[in-house]
Design an enzyme around this catalytic site. Structure first.
Site, PDB file in Angstrom:
ATOM      1  N   LEU A  71       0.825  -1.208   0.000  1.00 39.15           N
ATOM      2  CA  LEU A  71       0.000   0.000   0.000  1.00 39.15           C
ATOM      3  C   LEU A  71       0.859   1.258   0.000  1.00 39.15           C
ATOM      4  O   LEU A  71       2.014   1.216   0.421  1.00 39.15           O
ATOM      5  CB  LEU A  71      -0.924  -0.046   1.220  1.00 39.15           C
ATOM      6  N   THR A 102       6.319   0.441   2.055  1.00 38.69           N
ATOM      7  CA  THR A 102       7.268   1.270   2.809  1.00 38.69           C
ATOM      8  C   THR A 102       6.427   2.049   3.803  1.00 38.69           C
ATOM      9  O   THR A 102       5.813   3.048   3.456  1.00 38.69           O
ATOM     10  CB  THR A 102       8.041   2.223   1.877  1.00 38.69           C
ATOM     11  N   LYS A 178      14.626  -0.151   5.355  1.00 36.78           N
ATOM     12  CA  LYS A 178      14.148   0.351   4.048  1.00 36.78           C
ATOM     13  C   LYS A 178      14.088   1.885   4.035  1.00 36.78           C
ATOM     14  O   LYS A 178      14.515   2.527   3.071  1.00 36.78           O
ATOM     15  CB  LYS A 178      12.776  -0.264   3.747  1.00 36.78           C
ATOM     16  N   LYS A 247       6.735  11.078   0.740  1.00 39.26           N
ATOM     17  CA  LYS A 247       6.221  10.316   1.903  1.00 39.26           C
ATOM     18  C   LYS A 247       7.374   9.575   2.593  1.00 39.26           C
ATOM     19  O   LYS A 247       7.525   9.615   3.819  1.00 39.26           O
ATOM     20  CB  LYS A 247       5.144   9.343   1.397  1.00 39.26           C
TER      21      LYS A 247
END
Ligand code: NAD
Length: 311
Positions: A71, A102, A178, A247
């Site tokens: 998502l 992420t 990540k 983001k």
């Protein structure tokens, strides 16, 4: 997994640039797959290869052995998993949730808190761009218990390079690794754009400068590989949007804040990305900050074709 070693039913939610390709691979591998996305058209590649379409995330999760989510944001993960009638309540006891988005460690923690041990959880975000999702060569950074990682491995090996599926720690560690990988890559991108723009304006041949930077002590995969489609063809990598890149940067800077570590450099890089998004739009590709430097310096950073072909 079922007793015969074959994966049991798998549900996949979030079928965008990444999830669309990843779910297609799972369907192609013959897994018993159910998929869902708010935009039903995105399910086509998996449906054409034998997957079923669910009516909601909860509908997909019901009766499944493994739920994979891919998502865009932590908010979307929270909504899919926790909202009333969400996927968490629909998952059978003992099911495995693998979040490959992420996302943030905090959201993962909230889901695990609500699950109270009823399901197993892994965070397994990926690197490798939409081309890696297409080819099944993603790098995967997995956080969670070793037994859950082994349970997930056969499925993950359909999506990533088996040599590059890294178990990086307990729950939440996958998200952290990540976010930091992306942070360093974004920091490098802005630094490289700045250096190339200065070089081009100073009259140095861009191919010569690129070779010197790529082969000397500043060598990096970004310079040697990731930047080439842009330098050759003006491809700003629209497979990963500026909306998602900003983001990720915000989540990484938040992580620094909650870790109590000053992150001045990353805060500046976040602002450069925010300006690039404001100028070129949410859907512009993740390399768009380079375009800002091109615009500000009045140069186009392109290699002559023969220089590019030599690499
Ligand atoms: P995307 O925006 O292309 O796709 C997201 C999909 O999720 C869309 O199809 C959207 O309709 C769906 N969605 C959103 N909210 C939903 C909800 N509540 N229920 C069901 N579906 C919902 O994003 P993407 O590029 O595929 O990226 C997915 C994740 O992978 C992100 O977290 C991103 O940061 C990460 N990632 C992307 C790349 C890349 O190159 N694109 C690389 C590595 C990691």
């Amino acid at each position: 997994m079922e007793g015969n070693g074959r994966p049991g039913p798998v549900a996949f939610v979030g079928l965008g640039h990444m999830g669309g390709r990843m779910s297609r691979r799972l369907a192609e591998a013959g897994l018993d797959l159910t998929v869902f996305d708010l935009d039903a058209a995105r399910a086509a590649p998996a449906l054409e290869r034998g997957a079923r379409l669910a009516r909601s995330a909860a509908d997909a999760a019901r009766g499944t052995d493994v739920l994979v989510t891919m998502l865009p944001t932590p908010a979307a993960v929270e909504q899919v998993m926790l909202e009333d009638g969400g996927a968490l309540d629909a998952l059978p006891t003992g099911a495995l949730w693998i979040d490959m988005s992420t996302s943030s460690p905090a959201v993962g923690e909230r889901v695990r808190g609500r699950a109270a041990g009823r399901i197993r959880c892994l965070d397994a975000p990926v690197a490798g761009m939409s081309s890696g999702a297409e080819a099944g060569t993603l790098e995967i950074f997995v956080g969670g218990d070793p037994a859950d990682v082994e349970r997930a491995r056969p499925l993950l090996e359909h999506l990533g390079d088996p040599q590059r599926i890294f178990h990086v720690g307990g729950n939440g560690a996958g998200y952290v690794v990540k976010l930091l990988l992306n942070l360093l890559w974004f920091d490098q991108l802005v630094a490289v754009a700045e250096v190339l723009a200065i070089g081009a304006r100073s009259g140095v041949d861009l191919g010569v400068l690129h070779t010197a930077l790529s082969q000397g002590p500043t060598a990096s995969r970004l310079l040697e590989r990731d930047l080439l489609p842009l330098l050759r063809d003006g491809d700003y990598e629209e497979g990963f949007s500026m909306a998602l890149a900003t983001k990720d940067l915000r989540l990484a800077v938040d992580l620094a804040r909650s870790a109590g570590v000053p992150a001045e450099l990353s805060a500046v890089v976040e602002q450069v990305f925010t300006r690039a998004r404001a100028v070129f739009g949410d859907e512009a590709g993740e390399m768009t900050p380079v375009r800002l430097y091109e615009q500000d310096a009045g140069v186009l950073l392109r290699l002559p074709l023969e220089g590019a072909a030599a690499r």
